[in-house]
Design a protein around this motif. Structure first.
Motif, PDB file in Angstrom:
ATOM      1  N   GLU A   1       0.775  -1.223   0.000  1.00 12.41           N
ATOM      2  CA  GLU A   1       0.000   0.000   0.000  1.00 12.41           C
ATOM      3  C   GLU A   1       0.798   1.259   0.000  1.00 12.41           C
ATOM      4  OE1 GLU A   1      -3.316   1.006  -0.713  1.00 12.41           O
ATOM      5  OE2 GLU A   1      -2.737  -0.924  -1.076  1.00 12.41           O
ATOM      6  N   GLY A   2       1.942   1.303   0.565  1.00  7.58           N
ATOM      7  CA  GLY A   2       2.677   2.512   0.478  1.00  7.58           C
ATOM      8  C   GLY A   2       3.340   2.898   1.723  1.00  7.58           C
TER       9      GLY A   2
ATOM     10  N   ASP B   1       3.382  -0.526   0.178  1.00  6.80           N
ATOM     11  CA  ASP B   1       3.011  -0.032  -1.128  1.00  6.80           C
ATOM     12  C   ASP B   1       2.340  -1.068  -1.994  1.00  6.80           C
ATOM     13  OD1 ASP B   1       3.937   2.379  -0.566  1.00  6.80           O
ATOM     14  OD2 ASP B   1       5.898   2.047  -1.310  1.00  6.80           O
TER      15      ASP B   1
ATOM     16  N   THR C   1       5.516  -4.145  -7.626  1.00  5.06           N
ATOM     17  CA  THR C   1       5.798  -3.219  -6.526  1.00  5.06           C
ATOM     18  C   THR C   1       6.797  -3.825  -5.542  1.00  5.06           C
ATOM     19  OG1 THR C   1       3.746  -4.002  -5.481  1.00  5.06           O
ATOM     20  CG2 THR C   1       3.671  -1.898  -6.633  1.00  5.06           C
TER      21      THR C   1
ATOM     22  N   THR D   1       9.042   5.913  -9.327  1.00  3.11           N
ATOM     23  CA  THR D   1       8.727   6.045  -7.896  1.00  3.11           C
ATOM     24  C   THR D   1       9.933   5.798  -6.996  1.00  3.11           C
ATOM     25  OG1 THR D   1       8.072   3.707  -7.648  1.00  3.11           O
ATOM     26  CG2 THR D   1       6.370   5.276  -8.328  1.00  3.11           C
TER      27      THR D   1
ATOM     28  N   ARG E   1      -4.776   8.037  -3.655  1.00  2.00           N
ATOM     29  CA  ARG E   1      -4.591   6.790  -4.404  1.00  2.00           C
ATOM     30  C   ARG E   1      -5.923   6.084  -4.648  1.00  2.00           C
ATOM     31  NH1 ARG E   1      -1.092   1.442  -2.581  1.00  2.00           N
ATOM     32  NH2 ARG E   1      -1.495   0.255  -4.474  1.00  2.00           N
TER      33      ARG E   1
ATOM     34  N   THR F   1      -7.315   5.559  -8.369  1.00  3.03           N
ATOM     35  CA  THR F   1      -7.436   4.160  -8.788  1.00  3.03           C
ATOM     36  C   THR F   1      -8.875   3.801  -9.109  1.00  3.03           C
ATOM     37  OG1 THR F   1      -5.544   3.548  -7.387  1.00  3.03           O
ATOM     38  CG2 THR F   1      -6.981   1.773  -8.132  1.00  3.03           C
TER      39      THR F   1
ATOM     40  N   TYR G   1      -1.047   4.493  -7.810  1.00  2.00           N
ATOM     41  CA  TYR G   1       0.103   4.375  -6.922  1.00  2.00           C
ATOM     42  C   TYR G   1       1.038   5.585  -7.052  1.00  2.00           C
ATOM     43  CZ  TYR G   1       4.246   2.151  -4.823  1.00  2.00           C
ATOM     44  OH  TYR G   1       5.327   1.855  -4.041  1.00  2.00           O
TER      45      TYR G   1
END
Length: 558
Positions: free
Chosen positions: A9-10, A23, A106, A188, A223, A227, A244
């Motif tokens: 998820e980040g 993330d 990711t 990223t 996000r 999304t 993302y």
């Protein structure tokens, strides 16, 4: 795999690579608290040997831990809700194979970005608090500026290298679409490096509301919105990637602006910059950088192993199970970011460090245990209701990881943050090697035989092993361990809560009913057991008083 709770998820785990690990699909992370106790093998019971008023009421660290921990807890709840919502969205609009492909891509990004930041952001929340405490604002600013410059250059180089090798990586996993995903996501890597700098800068001045703002509110909110809109436009994998990237960019922008405004008030950015010697920064950060490489690789190794031996849809199913199991990290993640700076600024005061450690360890154990019980008993129901019934096959993954995470954060987890705060970065690195080695070897041996449960067993084995190892190290080095009578009361209250929860799962067939009723019964019985066993202390009342005087008066203290 301890820190991979949010591996999609980040975010990543404090102290290793966790701020980026969430993330992949939303979920929490870990750091630790520990410290040094020169006392003997006997553990004083806080009730039989209470701390004096002077000792406790003047410990501003406990106040800070309560207030900032409360702030981050709210943020973690918001972030967790958005994280689960994002994954629910993705699992309903794309197939498990598409989601699994996104997880793999990711995971590669999160691994390579560790080389980009060189571990240097971790030096910020170690050195900056010390310089600020000494009144040397110019040097504190210098640390932030130097770290930012280095990681920006290094991360850009790594991003270009990843883009160039994207086709080779796709061929390795026999997933041609990974090349496209990695080409887009390579941008990223420098963004994640700056993201870590901004977050650790907020940690260093103990302003966790900025972490909540950028990591827990802005990033998942943006996000989710982006999304969702792109999935409705039927963009599939591209929707996940763009959401993302946009969420990360907006979070960095908002977080940086918020930090700058507060930093100016603290004199951080208004003082003349004094560049500090590079060697202490590197000496402290390098072992943690190596730790982060191993830790993030360990955090993603299950995905790599499952993706190599099985199919992309197995990766997606395993990821969902892992994310749900790691949901109990929410309490630990709320306290750990502020705990390391609190230890670092008072690391020479062993008595104070020990007192802070014991309070944090009890609260982490007490607030995490009922979550673990609920998720373990209702794993199948939660997977089916939150996602879709096909993900219910990850129920054993949830059970295994809940037990392992519970042991790790309540017994060994706080000690890891203590080791970092006290400057024992080489020990942290050695522990991470053990963690990775155990996870990798067990997963490689079992995944081809038993499937995704083999990866869960590998992670669980590593978490329990390192939790016990860290506990022993802290005790040997500084004589500290958390096992007091009050700690035992907190853990013991989980027995009747578990017994009360079992009939709910056995008797009722409706997954929706189990999801709603199970937490009510388990938490209710757990709280009742704490009251009956007289488990609450004066320190608990004081910490609750930081949130509400009414709660402090209500709490039954023996």
């Amino acid at each position: 795999m301890t820190e991979r709770n949010g591996a999609a998820e980040g975010d990543s785990a404090p102290g290793s690579g966790t701020e980026a690990q969430s993330d992949v699909g939303g979920g929490p992370g870990t750091e630790s608290v520990a410290d040094t106790n020169p006392e003997s093998d006997t553990d004083p019971d806080p009730k039989s040997e209470p701390l004096s008023t002077a000792e406790t009421s003047h410990d501003e660290g406990i106040t800070t831990l309560a207030k900032q921990g409360g702030i981050t807890f709210i943020g973690n709840v918001v972030k967790g809700a958005f994280g689960f919502a994002i994954v629910m969205l993705m699992t309903r609009f794309v197939s498990p194979s598409i989601y699994g492909l996104f997880v793999l891509a990711t995971s590669v990004i999160l691994f390579t970005q560790v080389f980009a930041n060189l571990g240097l952001p971790l030096a910020i929340d170690y050195f900056v608090p010390q310089y600020l405490d000494a009144g040397e604002q110019g040097k504190a600013t210098g640390v932030i500026v130097q770290v930012t410059a280095v990681v920006l250059v290094a991360s850009s180089i790594v991003a270009v290298a990843l883009a160039a090798g994207s086709r080779t990586i796709g061929d390795l996993f026999q997933e041609p679409s990974m090349q496209v995903a990695l080409l887009y996501l390579s941008v990223t890597i420098p963004m994640l490096a700056i993201y870590r700098v901004v977050l650790t800068s907020a940690y260093s001045i103990k302003q966790l509301q900025y972490r909540v703002l950028m990591r827990d509110i802005v990033r998942p909110l943006v996000r989710f919105g982006v999304t969702a809109g792109l999935l409705l436009a039927s963009l599939g994998l591209l929707a996940l990637i763009i959401g993302y990237i946009v969420g990360l960019f907006v979070a960095i922008t908002v977080g940086a602006l918020a930090f700058v405004s507060r930093a100016r008030a603290r004199g951080l950015l208004t003082s003349d910059i004094e560049l500090v010697p590079v060697r202490p920064l590197v000496t402290y950060s390098l072992p943690l950088a190596m730790t982060s490489v191993v830790f993030v690789l360990m955090g993603q190794v299950d995905y790599f192993v499952v993706g190599y031996f099985l199919d992309a849809d197995d990766v997606g199913i395993y990821r969902v199970g892992y994310m749900l199991g790691s949901g109990l990290m929410i309490i630990f993640n709320s306290l750990s970011p502020v705990f390391k700076p609190l230890i670092a600024e008072t690391k020479d005061d062993t008595e104070l460090v020990e007192r802070r450690f014991r309070v944090a360890a009890r609260w982490i154990a007490g607030l995490t245990l009922p979550i673990a019980i609920v998720l373990s008993l209702g794993a199948s129901s939660y997977l089916a209701v939150l996602y879709t019934p096909q993900y219910a096959e990850a129920n054993l993954v949830v059970v295994l990881l809940c037990g392992a995470f519970l042991f790790n954060v309540t017994v060994g987890g706080p000690n890891g943050s203590l080791l970092q705060g006290m400057g024992y970065s080489r020990i942290v690195f050695a522990n991470t090697l053990v963690l990775f080695g155990a996870n990798f070897l067990v997963s490689m041996a079992l995944v081809p035989v038993v499937g995704i449960e083999g990866a869960a067993i590998g992670s669980a084995t590593a978490l329990v092993l390192v939790g016990g190892l860290t506990l022993g190290e802290v005790y040997v080095i500084d004589g500290i361990q958390p096992f007091t009578r009050d700690f035992a009361r907190v853990v013991g209250a989980g027995i009747p809560a578990t017994i009360a929860g079992v009939p709910i799962v056995v008797v009722f067939e409706s997954a929706l009913l189990i999801v709603g009723l199970l937490p009510v019964v388990v938490v209710g019985v757990y709280l009742g057991s704490l009251v009956v066993t007289d488990a609450f202390t004066e320190e608990d009342a004081r910490m609750l008083g930081e949130f509400s005087p009414a709660l402090e008066r209500w709490l039954p203290v023996g």
